[in-house]
Design a protein around this motif. Structure first.
Motif, PDB file in Angstrom:
ATOM      1  N   LEU A 128      76.776  63.099  -0.711  1.00 59.31           N
ATOM      2  CA  LEU A 128      76.512  63.682  -1.841  1.00 59.31           C
ATOM      3  C   LEU A 128      75.924  65.103  -1.872  1.00 59.31           C
ATOM      4  O   LEU A 128      76.126  65.815  -2.963  1.00 59.31           O
ATOM      5  CB  LEU A 128      75.231  62.923  -2.606  1.00 59.31           C
ATOM      6  CG  LEU A 128      75.765  61.400  -2.868  1.00 59.31           C
ATOM      7  CD1 LEU A 128      74.362  60.478  -3.156  1.00 59.31           C
ATOM      8  CD2 LEU A 128      76.513  61.499  -3.874  1.00 59.31           C
ATOM      9  N   LYS A 129      75.747  65.389  -0.662  1.00 55.56           N
ATOM     10  CA  LYS A 129      75.278  66.901  -0.611  1.00 55.56           C
ATOM     11  C   LYS A 129      76.389  67.854  -0.903  1.00 55.56           C
ATOM     12  O   LYS A 129      76.155  68.934  -1.362  1.00 55.56           O
ATOM     13  CB  LYS A 129      74.770  67.205   0.875  1.00 55.56           C
ATOM     14  CG  LYS A 129      74.166  68.684   1.010  1.00 55.56           C
ATOM     15  CD  LYS A 129      73.370  68.742   2.453  1.00 55.56           C
ATOM     16  CE  LYS A 129      72.952  70.153   2.485  1.00 55.56           C
ATOM     17  NZ  LYS A 129      71.637  70.072   3.039  1.00 55.56           N
ATOM     18  N   LYS A 130      77.632  67.355  -0.285  1.00 59.86           N
ATOM     19  CA  LYS A 130      78.762  68.155  -0.770  1.00 59.86           C
ATOM     20  C   LYS A 130      79.188  68.442  -2.094  1.00 59.86           C
ATOM     21  O   LYS A 130      79.869  69.213  -2.603  1.00 59.86           O
ATOM     22  CB  LYS A 130      80.029  67.492   0.087  1.00 59.86           C
ATOM     23  CG  LYS A 130      80.002  67.562   1.542  1.00 59.86           C
ATOM     24  CD  LYS A 130      81.026  66.628   2.039  1.00 59.86           C
ATOM     25  CE  LYS A 130      80.963  66.453   3.548  1.00 59.86           C
ATOM     26  NZ  LYS A 130      81.917  65.347   4.106  1.00 59.86           N
ATOM     27  N   TYR A 133      74.078  67.950  -5.238  1.00 61.11           N
ATOM     28  CA  TYR A 133      72.851  67.232  -5.699  1.00 61.11           C
ATOM     29  C   TYR A 133      71.663  67.966  -4.942  1.00 61.11           C
ATOM     30  O   TYR A 133      71.689  68.586  -3.932  1.00 61.11           O
ATOM     31  CB  TYR A 133      72.924  65.485  -5.380  1.00 61.11           C
ATOM     32  CG  TYR A 133      73.773  65.007  -6.125  1.00 61.11           C
ATOM     33  CD1 TYR A 133      73.475  64.427  -7.181  1.00 61.11           C
ATOM     34  CD2 TYR A 133      75.058  64.834  -5.554  1.00 61.11           C
ATOM     35  CE1 TYR A 133      74.490  63.865  -8.252  1.00 61.11           C
ATOM     36  CE2 TYR A 133      76.143  64.234  -6.133  1.00 61.11           C
ATOM     37  CZ  TYR A 133      75.639  63.568  -7.352  1.00 61.11           C
ATOM     38  OH  TYR A 133      76.534  62.859  -8.294  1.00 61.11           O
ATOM     39  N   ASP A 134      70.563  68.107  -5.937  1.00 62.78           N
ATOM     40  CA  ASP A 134      69.275  68.651  -5.374  1.00 62.78           C
ATOM     41  C   ASP A 134      68.650  67.975  -4.406  1.00 62.78           C
ATOM     42  O   ASP A 134      69.173  66.941  -4.101  1.00 62.78           O
ATOM     43  CB  ASP A 134      68.621  69.099  -6.583  1.00 62.78           C
ATOM     44  CG  ASP A 134      67.843  67.966  -7.057  1.00 62.78           C
ATOM     45  OD1 ASP A 134      67.518  66.708  -6.577  1.00 62.78           O
ATOM     46  OD2 ASP A 134      67.583  68.032  -8.405  1.00 62.78           O
ATOM     47  N   GLU A 135      67.826  68.527  -3.494  1.00 64.43           N
ATOM     48  CA  GLU A 135      67.205  68.109  -2.460  1.00 64.43           C
ATOM     49  C   GLU A 135      66.443  66.840  -2.775  1.00 64.43           C
ATOM     50  O   GLU A 135      66.185  65.928  -1.888  1.00 64.43           O
ATOM     51  CB  GLU A 135      66.373  69.190  -1.709  1.00 64.43           C
ATOM     52  CG  GLU A 135      67.076  70.186  -0.833  1.00 64.43           C
ATOM     53  CD  GLU A 135      68.276  69.417   0.162  1.00 64.43           C
ATOM     54  OE1 GLU A 135      67.559  68.437   0.904  1.00 64.43           O
ATOM     55  OE2 GLU A 135      69.316  69.699   0.264  1.00 64.43           O
ATOM     56  N   ARG A 136      65.706  66.914  -3.992  1.00 59.75           N
ATOM     57  CA  ARG A 136      64.785  65.434  -4.178  1.00 59.75           C
ATOM     58  C   ARG A 136      65.853  64.552  -4.485  1.00 59.75           C
ATOM     59  O   ARG A 136      65.577  63.147  -3.796  1.00 59.75           O
ATOM     60  CB  ARG A 136      64.035  65.892  -5.637  1.00 59.75           C
ATOM     61  CG  ARG A 136      63.321  64.716  -6.054  1.00 59.75           C
ATOM     62  CD  ARG A 136      62.331  64.490  -5.017  1.00 59.75           C
ATOM     63  NE  ARG A 136      61.516  63.306  -5.597  1.00 59.75           N
ATOM     64  CZ  ARG A 136      60.763  62.481  -4.900  1.00 59.75           C
ATOM     65  NH1 ARG A 136      60.520  62.510  -3.514  1.00 59.75           N
ATOM     66  NH2 ARG A 136      60.192  61.548  -5.311  1.00 59.75           N
ATOM     67  N   PHE A 137      67.055  64.465  -5.117  1.00 60.37           N
ATOM     68  CA  PHE A 137      67.779  63.642  -5.331  1.00 60.37           C
ATOM     69  C   PHE A 137      68.315  63.061  -4.078  1.00 60.37           C
ATOM     70  O   PHE A 137      68.447  61.888  -3.667  1.00 60.37           O
ATOM     71  CB  PHE A 137      69.073  63.804  -6.095  1.00 60.37           C
ATOM     72  CG  PHE A 137      70.096  62.658  -6.673  1.00 60.37           C
ATOM     73  CD1 PHE A 137      69.831  61.928  -7.457  1.00 60.37           C
ATOM     74  CD2 PHE A 137      71.100  62.727  -5.769  1.00 60.37           C
ATOM     75  CE1 PHE A 137      70.794  61.019  -7.986  1.00 60.37           C
ATOM     76  CE2 PHE A 137      72.152  61.770  -6.131  1.00 60.37           C
ATOM     77  CZ  PHE A 137      71.949  60.983  -7.102  1.00 60.37           C
ATOM     78  N   LEU A 138      68.817  63.951  -3.156  1.00 61.42           N
ATOM     79  CA  LEU A 138      69.145  63.582  -1.869  1.00 61.42           C
ATOM     80  C   LEU A 138      68.415  62.780  -0.971  1.00 61.42           C
ATOM     81  O   LEU A 138      68.459  61.879  -0.179  1.00 61.42           O
ATOM     82  CB  LEU A 138      69.776  64.891  -1.103  1.00 61.42           C
ATOM     83  CG  LEU A 138      71.009  65.303  -1.746  1.00 61.42           C
ATOM     84  CD1 LEU A 138      71.427  66.928  -1.142  1.00 61.42           C
ATOM     85  CD2 LEU A 138      72.100  64.632  -1.570  1.00 61.42           C
TER      86      LEU A 138
END
Length: 165
Positions: A128-130, A133-138
Protein backbone atom coordinates in the motif's frame (compact mmCIF):
# COMPACT_ATOMS: atom_id res chain seq x y z
CA UNK A 1 -12.05 -20.09 20.43
CA UNK A 2 -12.28 -23.50 18.75
CA UNK A 3 -15.93 -22.99 17.85
CA UNK A 4 -15.09 -19.56 16.42
CA UNK A 5 -12.29 -21.07 14.31
CA UNK A 6 -14.70 -23.70 12.98
CA UNK A 7 -17.14 -20.90 12.14
CA UNK A 8 -14.38 -19.01 10.30
CA UNK A 9 -13.56 -22.13 8.30
CA UNK A 10 -17.24 -22.56 7.39
CA UNK A 11 -17.43 -18.89 6.33
CA UNK A 12 -14.34 -19.35 4.15
CA UNK A 13 -15.83 -22.38 2.44
CA UNK A 14 -19.05 -20.52 1.66
CA UNK A 15 -17.67 -17.08 0.83
CA UNK A 16 -19.35 -15.20 -1.98
CA UNK A 17 -19.30 -11.52 -2.80
CA UNK A 18 -22.86 -10.33 -3.30
CA UNK A 19 -24.41 -7.13 -4.67
CA UNK A 20 -24.58 -5.51 -1.23
CA UNK A 21 -20.87 -6.24 -0.71
CA UNK A 22 -20.02 -4.61 -4.03
CA UNK A 23 -22.08 -1.54 -3.11
CA UNK A 24 -20.33 -1.36 0.26
CA UNK A 25 -16.93 -1.50 -1.45
CA UNK A 26 -17.90 1.31 -3.84
CA UNK A 27 -18.86 3.49 -0.87
CA UNK A 28 -15.36 3.35 0.60
CA UNK A 29 -12.89 2.33 -2.10
CA UNK A 30 -11.83 3.95 -5.35
CA UNK A 31 -11.73 1.91 -8.56
CA UNK A 32 -7.96 1.46 -8.13
CA UNK A 33 -8.47 0.25 -4.55
CA UNK A 34 -11.20 -2.15 -5.67
CA UNK A 35 -8.73 -3.54 -8.23
CA UNK A 36 -6.16 -4.10 -5.47
CA UNK A 37 -8.83 -5.56 -3.16
CA UNK A 38 -9.98 -7.93 -5.91
CA UNK A 39 -6.56 -9.62 -5.89
CA UNK A 40 -7.42 -11.13 -2.50
CA UNK A 41 -8.97 -14.60 -2.41
CA UNK A 42 -12.77 -14.41 -2.15
CA UNK A 43 -12.76 -15.69 1.44
CA UNK A 44 -10.28 -12.93 2.40
CA UNK A 45 -12.41 -10.35 0.59
CA UNK A 46 -15.49 -11.47 2.50
CA UNK A 47 -13.57 -11.44 5.81
CA UNK A 48 -12.34 -7.92 5.09
CA UNK A 49 -15.88 -6.77 4.28
CA UNK A 50 -17.18 -8.31 7.53
CA UNK A 51 -14.35 -6.57 9.42
CA UNK A 52 -15.13 -3.22 7.79
CA UNK A 53 -18.86 -3.56 8.51
CA UNK A 54 -18.04 -4.33 12.14
CA UNK A 55 -15.92 -1.15 12.28
CA UNK A 56 -18.78 0.79 10.72
CA UNK A 57 -21.21 -0.59 13.33
CA UNK A 58 -18.94 0.43 16.21
CA UNK A 59 -18.66 3.93 14.79
CA UNK A 60 -22.42 4.17 14.31
CA UNK A 61 -23.09 2.95 17.86
CA UNK A 62 -20.75 5.57 19.31
CA UNK A 63 -21.81 8.30 16.88
CA UNK A 64 -18.24 8.86 15.65
CA UNK A 65 -18.00 10.73 12.37
CA UNK A 66 -14.36 10.03 11.41
CA UNK A 67 -14.98 6.45 10.25
CA UNK A 68 -13.96 6.59 6.59
CA UNK A 69 -10.23 5.97 6.99
CA UNK A 70 -10.64 3.10 9.46
CA UNK A 71 -13.25 1.36 7.32
CA UNK A 72 -10.93 1.64 4.33
CA UNK A 73 -8.08 0.24 6.46
CA UNK A 74 -10.35 -2.64 7.50
CA UNK A 75 -11.13 -3.39 3.87
CA UNK A 76 -7.43 -3.41 2.94
CA UNK A 77 -5.90 -4.77 6.18
CA UNK A 78 -5.12 -8.24 4.75
CA UNK A 79 -3.85 -7.04 1.37
CA UNK A 80 -0.43 -8.48 2.28
CA UNK A 81 -1.88 -11.91 1.53
CA UNK A 82 -2.28 -11.28 -2.22
CA UNK A 83 1.13 -12.64 -3.17
CA UNK A 84 0.89 -15.99 -1.40
CA UNK A 85 -0.89 -19.29 -1.66
CA UNK A 86 -2.30 -18.84 1.87
CA UNK A 87 -5.77 -20.29 1.36
CA UNK A 88 -8.26 -21.31 4.03
CA UNK A 89 -6.90 -24.88 4.18
CA UNK A 90 -3.33 -23.71 4.82
CA UNK A 91 -4.61 -21.10 7.24
CA UNK A 92 -6.54 -23.71 9.25
CA UNK A 93 -3.46 -25.95 9.39
CA UNK A 94 -1.18 -23.10 10.45
CA UNK A 95 -3.63 -22.00 13.16
CA UNK A 96 -3.77 -25.56 14.52
CA UNK A 97 -0.01 -26.06 14.32
CA UNK A 98 0.58 -22.64 15.87
CA UNK A 99 -1.65 -23.52 18.81
CA UNK A 100 -0.26 -27.06 19.26
CA UNK A 101 3.37 -25.98 18.96
CA UNK A 102 2.93 -22.90 21.17
CA UNK A 103 3.93 -20.64 18.29
CA UNK A 104 7.08 -22.65 17.47
CA UNK A 105 5.84 -22.95 13.89
CA UNK A 106 7.03 -19.37 13.54
CA UNK A 107 10.55 -20.72 13.07
CA UNK A 108 9.50 -21.93 9.62
CA UNK A 109 9.25 -18.45 8.09
CA UNK A 110 11.19 -19.73 5.09
CA UNK A 111 7.93 -21.44 4.03
CA UNK A 112 5.98 -18.86 2.05
CA UNK A 113 2.53 -19.53 3.59
CA UNK A 114 3.91 -19.44 7.15
CA UNK A 115 5.73 -16.19 6.40
CA UNK A 116 2.58 -14.69 4.93
CA UNK A 117 0.43 -15.81 7.86
CA UNK A 118 2.68 -14.04 10.37
CA UNK A 119 3.87 -11.10 8.26
CA UNK A 120 0.94 -10.14 6.02
CA UNK A 121 0.47 -6.87 7.92
CA UNK A 122 3.98 -5.75 7.09
CA UNK A 123 3.69 -7.04 3.53
CA UNK A 124 0.44 -5.07 3.17
CA UNK A 125 2.23 -1.99 4.48
CA UNK A 126 4.78 -2.18 1.66
CA UNK A 127 2.18 -2.94 -1.03
CA UNK A 128 0.00 0.00 0.00
CA UNK A 129 2.96 2.34 0.54
CA UNK A 130 3.61 2.13 -3.21
CA UNK A 131 0.11 3.53 -3.73
CA UNK A 132 0.74 6.67 -1.66
CA UNK A 133 -1.26 6.03 1.52
CA UNK A 134 -0.41 8.19 4.52
CA UNK A 135 1.65 6.84 7.40
CA UNK A 136 -1.28 6.58 9.82
CA UNK A 137 -3.22 4.39 7.40
CA UNK A 138 -0.14 2.25 6.73
CA UNK A 139 0.51 1.98 10.48
CA UNK A 140 -2.98 0.52 11.02
CA UNK A 141 -2.54 -2.06 8.26
CA UNK A 142 0.96 -3.00 9.39
CA UNK A 143 0.05 -3.43 13.06
CA UNK A 144 -3.41 -5.01 12.94
CA UNK A 145 -1.99 -8.17 14.59
CA UNK A 146 0.53 -6.45 16.86
CA UNK A 147 -0.63 -7.18 20.39
CA UNK A 148 2.27 -5.23 21.90
CA UNK A 149 0.56 -1.97 20.93
CA UNK A 150 -2.31 -1.04 23.22
CA UNK A 151 -4.17 2.17 23.85
CA UNK A 152 -4.45 3.24 20.21
CA UNK A 153 -8.24 3.54 19.86
CA UNK A 154 -8.42 3.06 16.09
CA UNK A 155 -5.94 0.18 16.06
CA UNK A 156 -7.77 -1.46 18.97
CA UNK A 157 -11.07 -1.22 17.07
CA UNK A 158 -9.48 -2.68 13.93
CA UNK A 159 -7.89 -5.55 15.87
CA UNK A 160 -11.14 -6.31 17.71
CA UNK A 161 -13.21 -6.30 14.50
CA UNK A 162 -10.61 -8.39 12.67
CA UNK A 163 -10.56 -10.96 15.47
CA UNK A 164 -14.36 -11.20 15.56
CA UNK A 165 -15.18 -11.24 11.85
Amino acid sequence: MLIYRIKQFYWALNSKINVQDKQFLKMYLSEEEINIFSKLAVDEQKHSIRTAKAVENIYLQHNINKKYMLIKAALLHDIGKIDSELNYIYKALIVLLDKCSRRKIKQFMNIKVVDCYYNHGEKGYFILKKHGYDERFLYLVKNHHNNDIIGDKELDILKYCDDHS
